[in-house]
Write an enzyme that holds these catalytic residues in place. Structure first.
Site, PDB file in Angstrom:
ATOM      1  N   ARG A  70      66.822  13.159 173.793  1.00 32.25           N
ATOM      2  CA  ARG A  70      67.806  12.393 174.535  1.00 32.25           C
ATOM      3  C   ARG A  70      68.856  13.318 175.125  1.00 32.25           C
ATOM      4  O   ARG A  70      69.280  13.177 176.265  1.00 32.25           O
ATOM      5  CB  ARG A  70      68.487  11.390 173.614  1.00 32.25           C
ATOM      6  N   CYS A 121      76.849   0.732 175.333  1.00 37.53           N
ATOM      7  CA  CYS A 121      75.717   1.267 174.545  1.00 37.53           C
ATOM      8  C   CYS A 121      74.434   1.346 175.368  1.00 37.53           C
ATOM      9  O   CYS A 121      73.435   0.691 175.091  1.00 37.53           O
ATOM     10  CB  CYS A 121      75.495   0.496 173.236  1.00 37.53           C
ATOM     11  N   SER A 138      71.823   5.748 169.303  1.00 43.10           N
ATOM     12  CA  SER A 138      72.759   4.782 169.853  1.00 43.10           C
ATOM     13  C   SER A 138      72.519   3.445 169.156  1.00 43.10           C
ATOM     14  O   SER A 138      71.385   3.093 168.862  1.00 43.10           O
ATOM     15  CB  SER A 138      72.536   4.660 171.363  1.00 43.10           C
ATOM     16  N   GLU A 187      77.982   6.856 183.038  1.00 37.93           N
ATOM     17  CA  GLU A 187      79.433   6.932 183.043  1.00 37.93           C
ATOM     18  C   GLU A 187      79.892   7.619 184.319  1.00 37.93           C
ATOM     19  O   GLU A 187      79.339   8.659 184.690  1.00 37.93           O
ATOM     20  CB  GLU A 187      79.871   7.747 181.816  1.00 37.93           C
TER      21      GLU A 187
END
Lengths: 1145, 204
Positions: free
Chosen positions: A365, A410, A444, A505
Site C-alpha cells: 500500500r 478512510c 485502514s 487528499e
C-alpha cells in the site's frame, strides 16, 4: 457372504454411478464421506486406516463385516500380495511390449523405478508406458526400498512440509525428465528437473506474493487443473472410490473383487500414512487425500488391467470413463480455486522467486501511495505544472485567501466496501491478509471499526481480539486508482489550483473562485459521494495548515470552516500532536518541556524553540502554533530522493540469493527513477541486520529487532541505469561484510537527483561539477575507510606484536597475556572486531582519547576494565621482576632491540601475585619468526621444558646483546649438551650485523662509554634511570611513563601518556629547572639524531606532542624553543627542508 | 606478480617495494582527486582497500614508470621517488616523497609478511592523510620523479630506458616537510613525507 456384499455394492452403487458422472453432487458426497468417516472411526479405531477412501467404500456396516472375512488376514499381507501381482503384471506387460517391438526403445530407464505422485502431464498412464518401453519400473505404491524417483508436477503445501519424511531423500523430479530422457534416448541427470518447490523449501513469503499475482503469472493457466486444493482434494478420492465402486457394481462383480477394491483403497490410505504424510488422522483428511489423488488415476489403470487379467473381460470403456470423469471433476474444481485465492499451490520457487521484489511492491500500500503521485502527474500534467506561477500572482493581488482541504474518509476501506452497502455500518478493515491469527498489519479501518479501538498498524489478531466480527478485505489497487482519478477529476472541475497531497487528499486554493468556499466544499463532497460512492470531508480556512486542521474536526463525512478570527481559539486547546510535522520524537521532547497544547507552545519564544529544535523546526513550531502557514497551494515539493525498501519477508539463504534480490531491487529503483524522469548520483544502501540476540519477530516475516546499517556512495555522473545501479549496489553491499542470513531488510535510496533532461544537456557542466564532487566523495569515503582502517590497524598490531614481530609499529612490548596461540593466526583480518584478548595493550593505551572511547563503545565498555586489569597485572609483574633475589629476565625483544630491566627503586616490593610470570622473549629469528617463551616463575624455579628446544630458535644476536649475567642465566637454563652450540652460534652470528644499523651503533656506543651523551643507549635507556632519581617531578613522571607505555624505546608513546598529566605537575617545582631543561634538551636532541634518518614520523609525532606540552608548561616551551632550531637543522641536513608542524596538533 | 623461487633477497625486496610503490602512487593520485573518482576502482592489496587506476593509460603510466625502477632499486641507486603535482606554470605545488633505503648487505631470507605488515600501514595512513595535503589548483599536472644517488650508466635494459634524466623546477626555499609514515625494518626503510613550498616562497 458373497451375496451380502454384492447386494450392498449394488444398492449403493446404483445411485453413485450417476453421481460420479455428475459433479454437482459434491456436497452430498462429501457429507457422506464425513459421516462414514465418523462411523468408521468409531468402528475401526484400532486400525490406523484413514477414513476417507475407506469410508467411501464402507457405507454399510455389512461391508466392514464382510471385509473381515476376506481371504487376507491383514492389510500387510494383502499389500504384499497385491504388490507382487502388480509387479508381475508390469513385468509381463513390459516383456510383451518390448517383444512386440511397439516402441522397443533402449532400456534407458534400467534401474529406475518411479512413483508418480499427483496429477502429471503426461499422465501417469503415459509415464507408465514410457517406463514399460524403456526398461524402467513404475511403482503404484510408494516404497522407499523400491522407488528411486518420485515424479510429480506439483506438490501441495502440506506435502512439501512433510517432504523430508515423505520422500525419504529420494529425488522429486518433474515428469519432463522422463520425456526429455526418452527424447534424448539416454538417461539424463534428474538434477535440473528437480521440483522447483523443493529446491528451496525454506519458508518465505515470496510465495505469498506469487500466489496473489497468480492471474498474471505465466504458468497459472496451464496449472489450473493441477491445483490441488484441500476441500476438493478431500472429496476426490471419495469420488474416485465411489465411481470405481459404482462401475464395479454395475458390472456386477464378484465378492472377491469388490473386496479387493475396498481393500485396495484402504491400503492406499494405509500406505499413505506409512509414508508419514498423515500426522493427525482425524484432522488432516486433506493430507492423505493428496496422495490418493495421485493414485486414483493410477488405480484406474491397475484396476483396468487387473480386471482384464483376472476376470477375462474387457471393461476398458467404463473404466476410462471413470477416470476421465474424475479428471473432469477435478478440473472443474481446480480452476476456480486458483482464482479464489487462499493457499493455492501455485507458487514459485520460494527463495528464488524472481518476482519477489516486483510482487512485494505490487502488494504494498505504501508503494501505491508513494508512486501514486507519478501517475497523477502524468494524468493531470497541465494542472500540476501550469498553475504554480499564477497562484503566486493571485496571492499578491487578493489579500484574503481561502483554502479547502479535501480528504476522503478512510479511503482504503470505503473504496473497497462501496459496493457492499450492507457493510457500511459494520466494522471493516483493509489488510493484505485476513488470517485471524496473523500478524499482518491493518492498513485502514472504517469508523465503526475505529469505535472498537481498531487502528491502522495493528496486527490482525489484535484487531480481531478487539472486534471479533471485524470484516477484513484485501487491497483493491485498481479500485483505488479508479476512485482517485474520479476524485481528482471532480476537484479539477471545480478549481484550477489543486495540490495533490496523496491519492485521497488534496488542497484547493479557491481564493479567486467565485462563490462561498463552504458552498463549494459541500458541492464537491456531494459530487464525490455520487460518483465514487465514498464520502469525503473538507476543511476550509485561510491557509493550508488551518484547512487541514479543520478537516480533522470535520471528519467523518463533514466539513468545517475555521474563520481567521477563530484560529487562535481553535489552536489554543489543540494538542501539539495534531500539528503536521510533529511526530513522536518531537512530541516527546515538547512534553518534557511541559508543552501539551498549541496554546502552551505559543508561550515559548521563537529563539528558544530554534535553539532547542533547530532553526527550521523551531520556526515551523512557532508559526504553526499561531496558525501561520506561508506555503502556497500548488507548491509541489521537489522530490529529493527516490528509493525502494523491503523490510518484510527478507530472508536469504546464501549470497547468490541476496545478489539476486539486490539486482531486483535495483530494477525496481531504476524503474522508479525512470518513472519520475530523474537520475541520481548518491546511492545509499540501507540494511536491517538482525541483532545478535534478537528473537524471531512477532510479526510473521517481519524484521524484528534490527540494527540499521547504511553505506552510501556518490558517482560522478547521475544515472538511472539498471546495470550501473546493480554494480554500485553490489559494491555497497560488499562493504557491509554481512552474513546474508542476518539480513532482515534492504533498502536502496537514490538522492542528489537531477532531471534526466538536464543530464543530457549539461554534460559539460556536469563533468566540471563531478570534479568538485569527486573530491568530497573521496573525503567521505576516506572517512569511512579511516575507521575501518583504524580498526584493522589495531587488529593488525595486536596480532603483529604477539605473533609476527613486525617491525616498526610497536617495537617492544611485554605481552602479559600469552597470546602465543595467536602467533599462527594469519594477519588476514576481516572487519569483524577482534576478541578482546587479541587487542594489544600498547596500542590501546596510546590511542587518542576519542578513538579509545569509540572503541570502548564498540566493545561495550569492556576495554576500560581490560586496561585497568592489565595495568594491575603489569605492575605486579614489574614489582616481582624487580626483586633482586631472583635472576631476572625481562626481555621483550623485537627488531634487535633488547630491553633489560632491573629496577632498583622497586626492589623492596613484594610480588603481588604469586603466580608464574610469563615473559616472552620474543626474538626476531632470522630463519623464521618463532616466538617462544621463557618462563621464570616468581619462586625462581625454572621450567626448562619451555626453553627453546633448539638453538636455531635463539637469535644469537639478541643473546649477544643481553647483559652478561642474563646471558649466563639463559645459557645455564639450556641443557648442557646445547651449550656449546650456543656460544659458537652467538659468536658466529653477531658479526653479521643482522640488527638494525642504529641499534648496532647505539649499542656499541653504549658499551664503550656510558655518559650523558648516550641517553638513549641501553634498555631501558639511560635517561629512564636518570629521570627516575631526579627530584624533578615531571622527569619522574616521564620515567614512569616509560614503563607504562610498554617500554618500547620510542618517545612518542611516553609523551602521549604524559599528555594527560595535570598542568600543575608539569611546572611544579622551580628547583633544578636548569638541570631539567638541559637534560630534556639533550634527550630530545639525541633522539632526533637517532631517528632523523629513518623515522621522521616518530619525530614528527613527538614534536607535535611537545608543542602541546609547550602550550601548557613553561618548562616544555623552553625546551621546545631550544630544540626546535636543532630539529630544523637536522631536517635541512637530511631532507633539504623544514619540518612543518601543523598548527592543528 | 610472478615470483621466481631462486630470487635473491634483494630482488625480492625490490619486487615488493615496486609493487608497493605502484599501489601507493595510485592511492596518492586518487587521494588528490586529479581524476574523477570513476577513474579508479576499489581493490584489495595486502588486505587493505586501495584504489587502482582504471583508465588504461593512467594505469600503464604508473605501472611502467615504477616497474622500470626495479633494476635501479635492486642496485640501490634510487634514493627517493617523488610524486609531484604541478600547477599550470609547472611549479611544484605538492610533492609526495618516498625515501628509500634498501640494505644491500642483507643476505638473509626475507620475511614477506613482516614487510607487508609495515607497508600496509603506509597505505592505511595514506588513505587518511588527505587533511595534510593541500588543495590542488585546476589544470594541475603530475609526474613521477625518481632521485638517484648517482646517474646510472647507459643501461642495457629496455625497461630502464623509460626513465630519462630531468631537471624539475625546484622551490627556491627549503620546503616544509610533513611526515606521513615511516618504517624501518630489515632490509628496507621507507619514509613517506609531504613537501610543500615554504610560505616565504616567492609566488610566481
Amino acid at each position: 457372504m458373497s451375496s451380502d456384499l454384492s447386494r450392498s455394492a449394488n444398492s449403493s452403487g446404483g445411485q453413485r454411478s450417476k453421481r460420479s458422472f455428475n459433479n454437482n453432487n459434491n456436497s452430498t458426497s462429501s457429507n457422506r464421506s464425513n459421516n462414514s468417516n465418523d462411523s468408521n472411526k468409531k468402528k475401526k479405531i484400532s486400525q490406523k486406516t484413514l477414513g476417507v477412501a475407506w469410508g467411501a467404500n464402507s457405507l454399510s456396516s455389512s461391508r466392514s463385516s464382510s471385509f473381515r472375512k476376506s481371504p487376507f488376514s491383514d492389510f500387510g499381507s494383502y499389500m504384499v500380495e497385491k504388490n507382487r501381482k502388480l509387479q508381475n503384471q508390469f513385468d509381463v506387460e513390459a516383456s510383451t511390449s518390448s517383444h512386440c517391438g511397439l516402441g522397443s526403445g533402449k532400456p534407458i530407464f534400467h534401474g529406475v523405478s518411479i512413483f508418480v505422485d499427483g496429477f502429471t502431464v503426461p499422465s501417469n498412464q503415459e509415464l507408465r508406458g514410457y517406463m514399460l518401453k524403456h526398461g524402467g519400473r513404475l511403482e503404484n505404491y510408494f516404497s522407499r526400498r523400491r522407488v528411486t524417483h518420485i515424479i510429480c508436477s506439483n506438490l501441495p503445501d502440506c506435502k512439501i512440509k512433510n517432504l523430508r519424511s515423505f520422500s525419504g531423500g529420494l529425488p522429486v523430479v518433474k515428469p519432463t525428465w522422463i520425456l526429455d530422457s526418452v527424447a534424448a534416448n539416454k538417461l539424463l541427470s534428474w538434477v535440473p528437473y528437480q521440483l522447483d518447490q523443493l529446491a528451496n523449501n525454506q519458508p518465505k513469503l515470496s510465495d505469498f506474493f506469487a500466489l496473489k499475482s497468480s492471474p498474471q503469472s505465466q504458468d497459472a493457466s496451464p496449472c489450473a487443473p493441477v491445483c490441488q486444493r484441500n476441500p476438493e482434494a478431500e472429496e476426490s478420492p471419495f469420488k474416485c472410490g465411489t465411481s470405481i465402486d459404482a462401475y464395479l457394481s454395475d458390472v456386477g462383480e464378484s465378492v472377491e473383487h469388490s473386496g479387493l477394491i475396498s481393500g485396495e483403497s484402504d491400503n492406499l490410505i494405509n500406505k499413505n500414512s506409512n509414508a508419514s504424510l498423515v500426522e493427525e488422522p482425524a484432522s488432516s483428511c486433506g493430507k492423505p487425500s493428496e496422495v490418493t489423488m495421485a493414485t486414483p488415476s493410477n488405480f484406474d489403470v491397475e484396476d483396468e488391467s487387473s480386471v482384464r487379467n483376472e476376470l477375462q473381460s474387457s471393461h476398458y470403456q467404463p473404466s476410462a470413463l471413470v477416470s476421465s470423469n474424475f479428471m473432469y471433476n477435478h478440473n472443474m474444481k481446480g480452476s476456480p480455486s486458483s482464482t479464489v485465492g487462499g493457499p493455492s499451490n501455485q507458487r514459485h520457487s520460494t527463495l528464488e522467486d524472481p518476482n519477489f521484489v516486483e510482487n512485494y511492491f505490487k502488494n504494498s500500500r505504501l508503494h501505491f501511495i508513494g508512486t501514486w503521485r507519478n501517475r497523477y502527474r502524468k494524468r493531470f500534467p497541465s494542472f500540476s505544472n501550469g498553475f504554480k506561477c499564477t497562484s503566486s500572482s493571485i496571492k499578491a493581488s487578493a489579500p484574503k485567501t481561502a483554502v479547502i482541504h479535501v480528504d476522503m474518509d478512510c479511503f482504503f476501506v470505503s473504496v473497497v466496501i462501496r459496493n457492499h452497502p450492507e457493510l457500511q455500518d459494520k466494522p471493516v478493515a483493509v489488510c493484505h491478509s485476513d488470517n485471524p491469527k496473523g500478524t499482518a498489519e491493518i492498513s485502514s479501518a472504517n469508523y465503526p471499526a475505529r469505535d472498537y479501538g481498531v487502528r491502522a498498524g495493528m496486527f490482525v489478531r489484535d484487531a480481531k481480539a478487539l472486534c471479533s466480527h471485524l470484516v477484513i478485505f484485501p487491497y483493491n489497487f485498481e479500485a483505488y486508482e479508479e476512485v482517485a482519478d474520479q476524485f481528482y477529476n471532480i476537484l479539477h472541475k471545480h478549481c484550477n489550483k489543486v495540490q495533490a497531497v496523496s491519492c485521497d487528499e488534496a488542497f484547493l486554493d479557491v481564493t479567486d473562485t467565485e462563490g462561498d468556499p463552504q458552498l463549494l466544499a459541500s458541492t464537491i463532497r456531494k459530487e464525490i459521494l455520487e460518483s465514487t460512492g465514498c464520502t469525503a470531508s473538507a476543511g476550509i480556512a485561510e491557509n493550508m495548515l488551518m484547512a487541514r486542521l479543520a478537516t480533522r474536526t470535520a471528519k467523518p463525512d463533514g466539513q468545517f470552516c475555521i474563520p481567521p478570527e477563530g484560529v487562535d481559539d481553535y489552536l489554543s486547546q489543540l494538542p501539539i500532536k495534531a500539528l503536521p510535522g510533529i511526530g513522536h520524537v518531537l512530541e516527546e521532547k515538547l512534553k518534557k518541556q511541559n508543552v501539551w497544547t498549541c496554546g502552551q507552545l505559543r508561550m515559548i519564544y521563537k529563539d528558544s524553540l530554534q535553539k532547542d529544535f533547530g532553526t527550521k523546526t523551531g520556526e515551523m513550531l512557532w508559526n504553526y502554533s499561531r496558525g501561520v502557514d506561508s506555503r502556497l497551494v500548488g507548491m509541489i515539493q521537489e522530490t529529493k530522493s527516490i528509493g525502494a525498501e523491503v523490510n518484510w519477508g527478507v530472508r536469504f539463504k546464501d549470497v547468490k540469493d541476496c545478489q539476486n534480490f539486490l539486482s531486483n531491487l535495483c530494477k525496481e529503483v531504476s524503474l522508479r527513477l525512470q518513472g519520475c524522469g530523474v537520475k541520481g548520483r548518491t546511492f545509499t544502501l540501507k540494511i536491517k541486520k538482525r541483532r545478535k540476540d534478537a528473537v524471531e519477530p512477532v510479526k510473521y516475516m517481519g524484521f524484528g529487532d534490527c540494527e540499521n546499517l547504511s553505506h552510501s556512495t556518490t558517482v560522478p555522473v547521475a544515472t538511472d541505469d539498471v546495470e550501473v545501479l546493480q554494480r554500485i549496489t553490489k559494491q555497497l553491499f560488499g562493504s557491509f561484510h554481512l552474513d546474508v542470513k542476518e539480513i532482515r531488510g534492504v533498502g536502496l535510496q537514490v538522492s542528489r537527483l537531477e532531471s534526466a533532461d538536464n543530464c543530457k544537456q549539461g554534460l559539460e557542466r556536469n563533468s566540471l561539477k563531478s570534479w568538485l564532487i569527486s573530491a568530497s566523495a573521496s573525503t567521505e569515503e576516506a572517512c569511512s575507510k579511516y575507521w575501518t582502517a583504524k580498526e584493522r590497524f589495531n587488529i593488525g598490531q595486536g596480532d603483529g606484536v604477539s605473533g609476527q614481530l613486525c617491525a616498526n609499529s610497536v617495537s617492544l612490548s611485554i605481552e602479559m597475556d600469552n597470546n602465543m596461540s595467536d602467533s599462527e593466526a594469519c594477519v588476514n583480518q576481516v572487519s569483524e572486531l577482534p576478541p578482546l584478548c587479541h587487542l594489544d595493550m600498547g596500542v590501546l593505551e596510546s590511542l587518542p582519547p576519542e578513538l579509545f572511547s569509540e572503541l570502548n563503545e564498540i566493545y561495550g565498555g569492556k576495554l576500560v576494565d581490560l586496561i585497568a586489569k592489565n595495568k594491575g597485572k603489569s605492575e605486579s609483574v614489574r614489582s616481582s621482576l624487580s626483586t633482586h633475589s631472583h635472576p631476572q629476565v625481562e626481555g621483550a625483544m623485537n627488531e634487535g632491540q633488547a630491553v633489560f630491566q632491573s629496577d632498583p627503586v622497586l626492589h623492596n616490593e613484594i610480588p603481588v601475585q604469586n603466580k608464574h610470570i610469563y615473559e616472552e622473549v620474543q626474538a626476531v629469528c632470522v630463519s623464521g619468526e618463532e616466538s617462544y617463551s621463557v618462563v621464570i616463575p616468581a619462586s625462581g624455579l625454572v621450567k626448562t621444558d619451555l626453553m627453546p628446544s633448539s638453538l636455531s630458535q635463539v637469535d644469537g644476536a639478541v643473546l649477544q646483546q643481553l647483559p652478561e649475567e642474563l646471558k649466563a642465566d639463559i645459557l645455564e637454563l639450556l641443557p648442557a649438551h646445547r651449550r656449546q652450540d650456543v656460544s659458537s652460534n652467538v659468536l658466529s652470528e653477531v658479526p653479521l650485523e643482522s640488527l638494525g644499523i642504529k641499534t648496532t651503533e647505539n649499542h656499541s656506543g653504549s658499551k664503550d662509554s656510558i655518559s650523558d651523551n648516550d641517553l638513549w643507549a641501553g634498555t631501558p635507556p639511560q635517561w629512564v634511570d636518570k629521570f627516575k632519581v631526579s627530584n624533578f617531578l615531571i622527569l619522574n613522571i616521564l620515567a614512569e611513563m616509560y614503563y607504562e607505555s610498554g617500554s618500547t624505546g620510542n618517545l612518542s608513546p611516553i609523551l602521549q601518556r604524559a599528555i594527560s598529566v595535570p598542568k600543575h605537575q608539569l611546572d611544579a617545582s622551580r628547583e633544578g629547572w636548569d638541570e631539567a631543561t638541559h637534560i630534556l634538551r639533550e634527550l630530545l636532541k639525541q633522539y632526533i639524531k637517532l631517528k632523523i634518518e629513518f623515522d621522521i614520523e616518530e619525530i614528527y609525532v613527538c614534536f607535535c606532542l611537545l608543542k602541546r606540552f609547550a602550550m601548557k608548561s613553561e618548562l616544555f616551551l623552553h625546551v621546545y624553543t631550544d630544540v626546535f632550531p636543532y630539529l630544523q637543522a637536522s631536517f635541512g641536513e637530511n631532507y633539504g627542508g623544514n619540518l612543518h608542524i601543523s598548527l592543528k596538533d | 606478480m610472478e615470483r621466481r623461487d631462486n630470487q635473491s633477497p634483494q630482488g625480492e625486496t625490490a619486487r615488493i617495494l615496486v609493487e608497493f610503490l605502484e599501489v601507493a602512487i595510485s592511492s596518492i593520485v586518487f587521494l588528490k582527486g586529479v581524476y574523477p573518482a570513476g577513474a579508479f576502482e576499489r581493490r584489495r592489496y595486502m588486505n587493505v582497500v586501495v584504489q587502482r587506476a582504471r583508465h588504461p593509460q593512467l594505469k600503464d603510466y604508473i605501472h611502467s614508470a615504477v616497474s622500470a625502477l626495479l633494476p635501479f632499486i635492486q642496485k640501490g641507486l634510487v634514493e627517493r621517488v617523488a610524486v609531484i603535482f604541478f600547477n599550470i606554470d609547472c611549479i611544484p605545488v605538492e610533492r609526495f616523497v618516498f625515501k628509500l633505503t634498501v640494505n644491500q648487505c642483507y643476505g638473509l631470507k626475507l620475511e614477506e609478511a613482516d614487510l607487508e605488515f609495515s607497508l600496509r600501514s603506509f597505505l592505511i595512513k595514506l588513505s587518511v592523510s588527505e587533511s595534510l595535503t593541500r588543495v590542488l589548483p585546476h589544470d594541475c599536472r603530475w609526474e613521477i620523479t625518481a632521485y638517484f644517488r648517482s646517474l646510472p650508466e647507459a643501461s642495457t635494459s629496455k625497461d630502464a630506458e623509460l626513465w630519462i634524466p630531468t631537471d624539475t623546477r625546484q622551490w627556491q626555499q627549503p620546503p616544509l616537510l610533513t611526515p606521513i609514515k615511516s618504517m624501518s625494518s630489515e632490509p628496507l626503510c621507507v619514509q613517506l613525507y609531504l613537501e610543500h613550498p615554504n610560505s616565504s616562497e616567492p609566488k610566481p
